[in-house]
Design a protein around this motif. Sequence first.
Motif, mmCIF file in Angstrom:
data_model
loop_
_atom_site.group_PDB
_atom_site.id
_atom_site.type_symbol
_atom_site.label_atom_id
_atom_site.label_comp_id
_atom_site.label_asym_id
_atom_site.label_seq_id
_atom_site.Cartn_x
_atom_site.Cartn_y
_atom_site.Cartn_z
ATOM 1 N N SER A 77 0.831 -1.213 0.000
ATOM 2 C CA SER A 77 0.000 0.000 0.000
ATOM 3 C C SER A 77 0.863 1.260 0.000
ATOM 4 O O SER A 77 0.540 2.233 -0.674
ATOM 5 C CB SER A 77 -0.966 0.004 1.182
ATOM 6 O OG SER A 77 -0.271 0.196 2.395
ATOM 7 N N LYS A 78 1.967 1.244 0.727
ATOM 8 C CA LYS A 78 2.889 2.389 0.731
ATOM 9 C C LYS A 78 3.516 2.567 -0.643
ATOM 10 O O LYS A 78 3.682 3.691 -1.120
ATOM 11 C CB LYS A 78 3.997 2.204 1.774
ATOM 12 C CG LYS A 78 3.511 2.123 3.194
ATOM 13 C CD LYS A 78 3.082 3.462 3.698
ATOM 14 C CE LYS A 78 2.715 3.352 5.174
ATOM 15 N NZ LYS A 78 2.120 4.560 5.671
ATOM 16 N N ALA A 80 2.190 1.666 -3.523
ATOM 17 C CA ALA A 80 1.148 2.184 -4.414
ATOM 18 C C ALA A 80 0.909 3.678 -4.164
ATOM 19 O O ALA A 80 0.708 4.446 -5.102
ATOM 20 C CB ALA A 80 -0.138 1.399 -4.219
ATOM 21 N N ALA A 81 0.948 4.091 -2.897
ATOM 22 C CA ALA A 81 0.703 5.495 -2.558
ATOM 23 C C ALA A 81 1.849 6.400 -3.009
ATOM 24 O O ALA A 81 1.623 7.539 -3.414
ATOM 25 C CB ALA A 81 0.493 5.641 -1.056
ATOM 26 N N SER A 82 3.075 5.893 -2.968
ATOM 27 C CA SER A 82 4.227 6.731 -3.318
ATOM 28 C C SER A 82 4.469 6.799 -4.816
ATOM 29 O O SER A 82 5.104 7.732 -5.303
ATOM 30 C CB SER A 82 5.491 6.220 -2.627
ATOM 31 O OG SER A 82 5.910 5.002 -3.224
ATOM 32 N N GLY A 83 4.003 5.784 -5.542
ATOM 33 C CA GLY A 83 4.220 5.754 -6.981
ATOM 34 C C GLY A 83 5.649 5.412 -7.367
ATOM 35 O O GLY A 83 6.041 5.524 -8.511
ATOM 36 N N SER A 84 6.434 4.992 -6.414
ATOM 37 C CA SER A 84 7.832 4.666 -6.660
ATOM 38 C C SER A 84 7.982 3.178 -6.957
ATOM 39 O O SER A 84 7.163 2.365 -6.550
ATOM 40 C CB SER A 84 8.666 5.027 -5.424
ATOM 41 O OG SER A 84 9.978 4.542 -5.567
#
Length: 100
Positions: A77-78, A80-84
Amino acid sequence: SQHYWALCRWYEALRLLVVSWEEAEDLAMALLNMTGVLSETALAIWPSHIQARIRSLSSSDIYASPRFAHLKAVLASKLAASGSNFRGIVFVQQLVTTHI
């Protein structure tokens, strides 16, 4: 010596069993796996009867535990949220020596 370093790792795993209140066995086995103490090369320093007991301890799949499933979900989830595209976990080990 090899025995000293192996015993240090086993002590750390035992300490985790004693001080951890949640899924201590999974945590201790993860530590032993990550430090290589359960590898065939590391087991070769012990007598065969000790090797057999260690193998019986390490026969379970520690990565099937709820703790690791939750960690993987949080990391996904992190990510996906960061886009990295970067993925990484840093494990820090602290060895404490006490003199009495």
